[in-house]
Motif scaffolding. Structure first.
Motif, PDB file in Angstrom:
ATOM      1  N   TYR A 301      50.822  37.819  26.379  1.00  0.00           N
ATOM      2  CA  TYR A 301      51.775  37.671  25.282  1.00  0.00           C
ATOM      3  C   TYR A 301      52.210  39.059  24.822  1.00  0.00           C
ATOM      4  CZ  TYR A 301      49.794  33.034  25.566  1.00  0.00           C
ATOM      5  OH  TYR A 301      49.370  31.816  26.036  1.00  0.00           O
ATOM      6  N   PRO A 302      53.445  39.459  25.150  1.00  0.00           N
ATOM      7  CA  PRO A 302      53.913  40.820  24.851  1.00  0.00           C
ATOM      8  C   PRO A 302      54.598  40.915  23.483  1.00  0.00           C
ATOM      9  CG  PRO A 302      54.899  39.900  26.875  1.00  0.00           C
ATOM     10  CD  PRO A 302      54.354  38.774  26.061  1.00  0.00           C
ATOM     11  N   ALA A 303      54.735  42.148  23.022  1.00  0.00           N
ATOM     12  CA  ALA A 303      55.573  42.496  21.872  1.00  0.00           C
ATOM     13  C   ALA A 303      56.438  43.683  22.267  1.00  0.00           C
ATOM     14  CB  ALA A 303      54.715  42.830  20.650  1.00  0.00           C
ATOM     15  N   VAL A 304      57.554  43.844  21.573  1.00  0.00           N
ATOM     16  CA  VAL A 304      58.532  44.882  21.908  1.00  0.00           C
ATOM     17  C   VAL A 304      58.137  46.197  21.244  1.00  0.00           C
ATOM     18  CG1 VAL A 304      60.964  45.541  21.815  1.00  0.00           C
ATOM     19  CG2 VAL A 304      60.330  43.125  22.055  1.00  0.00           C
ATOM     20  N   GLY A 305      58.049  47.276  22.026  1.00  0.00           N
ATOM     21  CA  GLY A 305      57.756  48.598  21.488  1.00  0.00           C
ATOM     22  C   GLY A 305      59.026  49.371  21.162  1.00  0.00           C
ATOM     23  N   ASN A 306      58.880  50.493  20.461  1.00  0.00           N
ATOM     24  CA  ASN A 306      60.058  51.281  20.083  1.00  0.00           C
ATOM     25  C   ASN A 306      60.614  52.104  21.237  1.00  0.00           C
ATOM     26  OD1 ASN A 306      57.568  52.924  19.565  1.00  0.00           O
ATOM     27  ND2 ASN A 306      59.071  54.525  19.112  1.00  0.00           N
ATOM     28  N   HIS A 307      59.818  52.285  22.307  1.00  0.00           N
ATOM     29  CA  HIS A 307      60.286  53.080  23.448  1.00  0.00           C
ATOM     30  C   HIS A 307      60.976  52.250  24.520  1.00  0.00           C
ATOM     31  CE1 HIS A 307      58.856  57.297  23.013  1.00  0.00           C
ATOM     32  NE2 HIS A 307      58.087  56.740  22.092  1.00  0.00           N
ATOM     33  N   GLU A 308      61.069  50.948  24.334  1.00  0.00           N
ATOM     34  CA  GLU A 308      61.666  50.112  25.362  1.00  0.00           C
ATOM     35  C   GLU A 308      63.172  50.305  25.486  1.00  0.00           C
ATOM     36  OE1 GLU A 308      58.440  49.734  25.825  1.00  0.00           O
ATOM     37  OE2 GLU A 308      58.205  48.047  24.461  1.00  0.00           O
ATOM     38  N   SER A 309      63.819  50.730  24.415  1.00  0.00           N
ATOM     39  CA  SER A 309      65.275  50.830  24.414  1.00  0.00           C
ATOM     40  C   SER A 309      65.742  52.196  24.913  1.00  0.00           C
ATOM     41  CB  SER A 309      65.812  50.600  23.000  1.00  0.00           C
ATOM     42  OG  SER A 309      67.221  50.546  22.998  1.00  0.00           O
ATOM     43  N   ALA A 310      67.022  52.286  25.171  1.00  0.00           N
ATOM     44  CA  ALA A 310      67.670  53.563  25.473  1.00  0.00           C
ATOM     45  C   ALA A 310      68.991  53.594  24.710  1.00  0.00           C
ATOM     46  CB  ALA A 310      67.917  53.721  26.975  1.00  0.00           C
ATOM     47  N   PRO A 311      69.111  54.532  23.735  1.00  0.00           N
ATOM     48  CA  PRO A 311      68.139  55.543  23.356  1.00  0.00           C
ATOM     49  C   PRO A 311      66.905  54.935  22.685  1.00  0.00           C
ATOM     50  CG  PRO A 311      70.312  55.970  22.366  1.00  0.00           C
ATOM     51  CD  PRO A 311      70.355  54.620  22.942  1.00  0.00           C
ATOM     52  N   VAL A 312      65.840  55.739  22.653  1.00  0.00           N
ATOM     53  CA  VAL A 312      64.602  55.329  22.007  1.00  0.00           C
ATOM     54  C   VAL A 312      64.868  54.989  20.538  1.00  0.00           C
ATOM     55  CG1 VAL A 312      63.954  57.685  21.351  1.00  0.00           C
ATOM     56  CG2 VAL A 312      62.174  55.975  21.671  1.00  0.00           C
ATOM     57  N   ASN A 313      64.167  54.001  20.021  1.00  0.00           N
ATOM     58  CA  ASN A 313      64.250  53.563  18.612  1.00  0.00           C
ATOM     59  C   ASN A 313      65.553  52.855  18.254  1.00  0.00           C
ATOM     60  OD1 ASN A 313      61.693  54.742  17.866  1.00  0.00           O
ATOM     61  ND2 ASN A 313      62.714  56.739  17.804  1.00  0.00           N
ATOM     62  N   SER A 314      66.447  52.664  19.204  1.00  0.00           N
ATOM     63  CA  SER A 314      67.748  52.090  18.907  1.00  0.00           C
ATOM     64  C   SER A 314      67.703  50.576  19.100  1.00  0.00           C
ATOM     65  CB  SER A 314      68.825  52.706  19.814  1.00  0.00           C
ATOM     66  OG  SER A 314      70.099  52.164  19.528  1.00  0.00           O
ATOM     67  N   PHE A 315      67.537  49.856  17.981  1.00  0.00           N
ATOM     68  CA  PHE A 315      67.444  48.403  18.024  1.00  0.00           C
ATOM     69  C   PHE A 315      68.377  47.804  16.975  1.00  0.00           C
ATOM     70  CE2 PHE A 315      63.637  49.753  20.134  1.00  0.00           C
ATOM     71  CZ  PHE A 315      63.413  48.786  21.107  1.00  0.00           C
ATOM     72  N   PRO A 316      69.647  47.628  17.323  1.00  0.00           N
ATOM     73  CA  PRO A 316      70.580  47.027  16.373  1.00  0.00           C
ATOM     74  C   PRO A 316      70.209  45.575  16.089  1.00  0.00           C
ATOM     75  CG  PRO A 316      71.584  47.264  18.537  1.00  0.00           C
ATOM     76  CD  PRO A 316      70.285  47.985  18.605  1.00  0.00           C
ATOM     77  N   PRO A 317      70.379  45.119  14.856  1.00  0.00           N
ATOM     78  CA  PRO A 317      70.157  43.700  14.553  1.00  0.00           C
ATOM     79  C   PRO A 317      71.131  42.819  15.328  1.00  0.00           C
ATOM     80  CG  PRO A 317      70.174  45.024  12.550  1.00  0.00           C
ATOM     81  CD  PRO A 317      70.674  45.910  13.650  1.00  0.00           C
ATOM     82  N   PRO A 318      70.870  41.509  15.368  1.00  0.00           N
ATOM     83  CA  PRO A 318      71.686  40.610  16.206  1.00  0.00           C
ATOM     84  C   PRO A 318      73.163  40.532  15.853  1.00  0.00           C
ATOM     85  CG  PRO A 318      69.602  39.573  15.630  1.00  0.00           C
ATOM     86  CD  PRO A 318      69.679  40.831  14.821  1.00  0.00           C
ATOM     87  N   TYR A 319      73.547  40.961  14.632  1.00  0.00           N
ATOM     88  CA  TYR A 319      74.972  40.893  14.306  1.00  0.00           C
ATOM     89  C   TYR A 319      75.790  41.941  15.056  1.00  0.00           C
ATOM     90  CZ  TYR A 319      73.966  44.782  11.070  1.00  0.00           C
ATOM     91  OH  TYR A 319      73.568  45.979  10.531  1.00  0.00           O
ATOM     92  N   VAL A 320      75.138  42.903  15.695  1.00  0.00           N
ATOM     93  CA  VAL A 320      75.836  43.899  16.512  1.00  0.00           C
ATOM     94  C   VAL A 320      76.015  43.321  17.914  1.00  0.00           C
ATOM     95  CG1 VAL A 320      75.747  46.213  17.507  1.00  0.00           C
ATOM     96  CG2 VAL A 320      74.906  45.816  15.175  1.00  0.00           C
ATOM     97  N   HIS A 321      77.245  43.239  18.368  1.00  0.00           N
ATOM     98  CA  HIS A 321      77.544  42.642  19.667  1.00  0.00           C
ATOM     99  C   HIS A 321      78.117  43.685  20.624  1.00  0.00           C
ATOM    100  CE1 HIS A 321      76.821  38.698  17.947  1.00  0.00           C
ATOM    101  NE2 HIS A 321      77.654  38.991  16.938  1.00  0.00           N
ATOM    102  N   GLY A 322      78.355  43.259  21.843  1.00  0.00           N
ATOM    103  CA  GLY A 322      78.968  44.144  22.825  1.00  0.00           C
ATOM    104  C   GLY A 322      77.984  45.126  23.418  1.00  0.00           C
ATOM    105  N   ASN A 323      78.501  46.255  23.869  1.00  0.00           N
ATOM    106  CA  ASN A 323      77.677  47.220  24.588  1.00  0.00           C
ATOM    107  C   ASN A 323      76.620  47.878  23.706  1.00  0.00           C
ATOM    108  OD1 ASN A 323      77.143  48.633  27.116  1.00  0.00           O
ATOM    109  ND2 ASN A 323      77.877  50.469  26.061  1.00  0.00           N
TER     110      ASN A 323
END
Length: 617
Positions: A301-323
């Protein structure tokens, strides 16, 4: 080296053709944006206890520690507000992302914030997101200047207080869990966190290179007077080669058998200046395949870390769409993990990176996306109020579990004491309301071995929950590789599902890297045996903190284990020791009253500088 910078007297960019038209206003605009990019660079660091971002003095406090000093005292409030007004107007007239990147890169190099190649790459990664965020942020000139110059110039309330709604259902009376019968089954849960696989790790490379991450291709070779990176890893600012992670997974057998695995993220390495989405997806699929290969049918059972994204720490909430959205990542996770997670869990994972499921009868597992509480997630500058509605969703899950009589485990990456204040305080309140239902909480992120205690909000004296922060698999920085096993009240009717004990295993790199040696993962310690705990309930951990306050030897044992058997050469004494103990009592961020109430002799300054010392002790 101290660097002094006058905002309005330094022109960083000349318009094409050398024309002077609009030169000083444009210079102000781009310098202001460069400052924003500089703040981005500062926030790329791993989360540690630090002054609250709501305190307008925090920027002035952290800059000297970075070897940078801005002449902010030379800027009047009116000039500051004019500057940020120009930023807003300038972006509307000419939102040139490439130009912002050029200026930010120049600033990074001029201030020696990082080696030139790192400056170039990290700004390139961030420039699109930063301009997008700034143009949609509600940060007004008054708020920006309140951040930089203090409350006399404006009130910075981007991260102002907010509250989630709790159901009107009365809280049931608290009943402490009954000790399990001697014959009761015990579940063993393997806990993996912060694996940080470095695809470019290279034996013999320089472990002390100038880049933020070393021991890799491009780090160069060390001078002849110093050894290079070891085969299995290195005590330095280095991550792990794939062979070490494979050795870890192949060697966990003696610590099992396991009923399930909790895996709380941070799969890629710390080369955050050069990562692409392709790199992150390669890390996700490579390590997921490795986990499945060695753990076989054991549910993970995994959880999402802050380094998974590119750039790092960049996790827009779901209301942000597109690229700009995170759908590329969540979709890939859902595909990689679909054999572990049921349909309903995959649905919410695809939307916001969090989910809930029932791994055993009477037990509900909730995996939170803690990036929605992260100080380093710039997308929260647009709106930080319960991003993705995750906390309100959590309340609904907990209330449903309470109604059924189920117990709940919560897993996540960033621990709640390291979150933005309002998010952290709301979470703290939720834990207090559902203390009868939440049986255990598990986090990672800090790379060291620690815990955070929750208290009743009325008196701040009754310990009611504990969050376990497990040590990392990676060596970053200067650590042994490691993993954790939790012993949990097992699967039977009326089980409490609480943690009964935990064990920590390490790979001693000094022994493993010796000529002719083979890696041997060894038990470092068992918590109850080592600390003399009667059980692993919150009161036992609370009492341990007080025992460490009065027992130097016990604290030094903790300090040794905190660093997975490889502590710093410098001893942790005085302010370092007190700040370390304070952090253990502080599952609620920006809450010095917790320590002042529980350790009356703790000299907490108003500036928050003591919190900073923890990052360096």
């Amino acid at each position: 080296m101290q660097t002094h910078w006058g905002f309005c007297g330094w022109t960083l960019w000349d318009p094409p053709g050398g024309q002077a038209r609009g030169r000083r206003p444009l210079g102000s605009i781009w310098i202001g944006l460069a400052l924003g990019s500089f703040l981005a660079f500062c926030w790329l660091t791993e989360a540690r206890p630090e002054p609250g971002r709501g305190d307008p003095q925090w920027l002035q406090q952290i800059l000297p520690g970075l070897g940078v000093e801005f002449g902010l005292q030379n800027i009047s409030c009116s000039v500051c507000k004019a500057l940020f007004t120009a930023i807003d107007i300038g972006l509307k007239l000419e939102p040139n992302v490439a130009r912002v990147g050029l200026v930010a890169t120049a600033v990074c190099k001029q201030l020696n914030l990082a080696p030139p190649n790192v400056c170039q790459s990290i700004i390139k990664l961030y420039e699109n997101d930063m301009v997008e965020i700034w143009t949609h942020s509600v940060l007004s000139p008054s708020e920006a200047c309140g951040l930089l110059l203090g409350s006399s110039c404006g009130h910075w309330d981007i991260f102002s207080a907010w509250n989630i709604s709790l159901p009107a259902v009365p809280k049931p009376p608290y009943h402490p869990p009954a000790p399990p019968a001697p014959s009761a089954p015990i579940s063993r849960v393997l806990f993996l966190t912060d694996l940080h696989w470095d695809h470019d790790y290279m034996e013999g490379a320089d472990p002390a290179c100038p880049d933020p991450l070393c021991c890799r291709k491009g780090s160069g070779l060390p001078p002849s007077s110093r050894p290079g990176a070891g085969y299995w890893g290195e005590y330095s600012k280095c991550d792990l080669p794939l062979r070490t992670l494979e050795s870890l997974l192949a060697g966990v057998g003696p610590a099992g058998p396991f009923d399930m695995v909790y895996w709380t993220g941070d799969i890629p390495a710390h080369d955050v200046w050069s990562q692409t989405r392709h790199d992150q997806l390669r890390a996700l699929t490579t390590i997921t395949t490795l986990v499945k290969k060695y753990l076989g049918p054991v549910p993970v059972y995994p959880a999402v870390g802050n380094h998974e994204s590119a750039p790092v720490n960049s996790f827009p909430p779901p209301y942000v769409h597109g690229n700009h959205s995170s759908s590329w990542l969540y979709e890939a996770m859902a595909t990689a993990w679909e054999s572990w997670l049921p349909r309903d869990a995959l649905h919410t994972l695809r939307i916001g990176g969090f989910y809930a499921l029932s791994p055993k009868p009477g037990l509900r597992l909730i995996s939170l996306n803690m990036n929605f509480c992260a100080r380093e997630n710039f997308w929260l500058l647009i709106n930080s109020t319960d991003p993705a509605g995750q906390l309100q969703w959590l309340v609904g899950e907990l209330q449903a579990a309470e109604n059924r009589g189920d117990k709940v485990h919560i897993i996540g990456h960033i621990p709640p004491g390291h979150c933005l204040k309002s998010w952290s305080w709301n979470y703290y309140r939720i834990v207090g309301r559902y203390e009868n239902t939440i049986a255990a909480q598990f986090f990672g992120h800090t790379h060291v071995d620690e815990f955070e205690i929750f208290y009743d909000e009325e008196t701040l004296s009754r310990p009611l929950a504990v969050a376990f922060l497990a040590p990392s698999a990676t060596t970053y920085v200067n650590l042994n590789p490691g993993y954790r096993v939790y012993l949990i009240d097992g699967n039977y009717p009326e089980s409490s599902h609480v943690v009964l004990d935990h064990e920590t295993y390490i790979l001693n790199l000094t022994l493993a890297n010796a000529p002719g040696a083979t890696p041997s993962w060894e038990l470092l310690y068992r918590a109850r045996e080592t600390y003399g705990l009667p059980d692993a309930l919150p009161t036992a951990w609370h009492n341990l903190v007080y025992r460490m306050r009065g027992n130097e030897g016990l604290f030094q044992t903790f300090w040794y284990l905190y660093h997975k058997g490889h502590p710093p050469v410098e001893p942790c004494e005085g302010a370092c020791r007190l700040a370390t103990l304070c952090a253990l009592l502080s599952a609620r961020s920006d809450s010095p009253a917790l320590c002042r109430h529980l350790i009356p002799d703790l000299p907490l300054p108003h500036t928050g500088s003591l919190w900073q010392r923890l990052a360096f002790c």
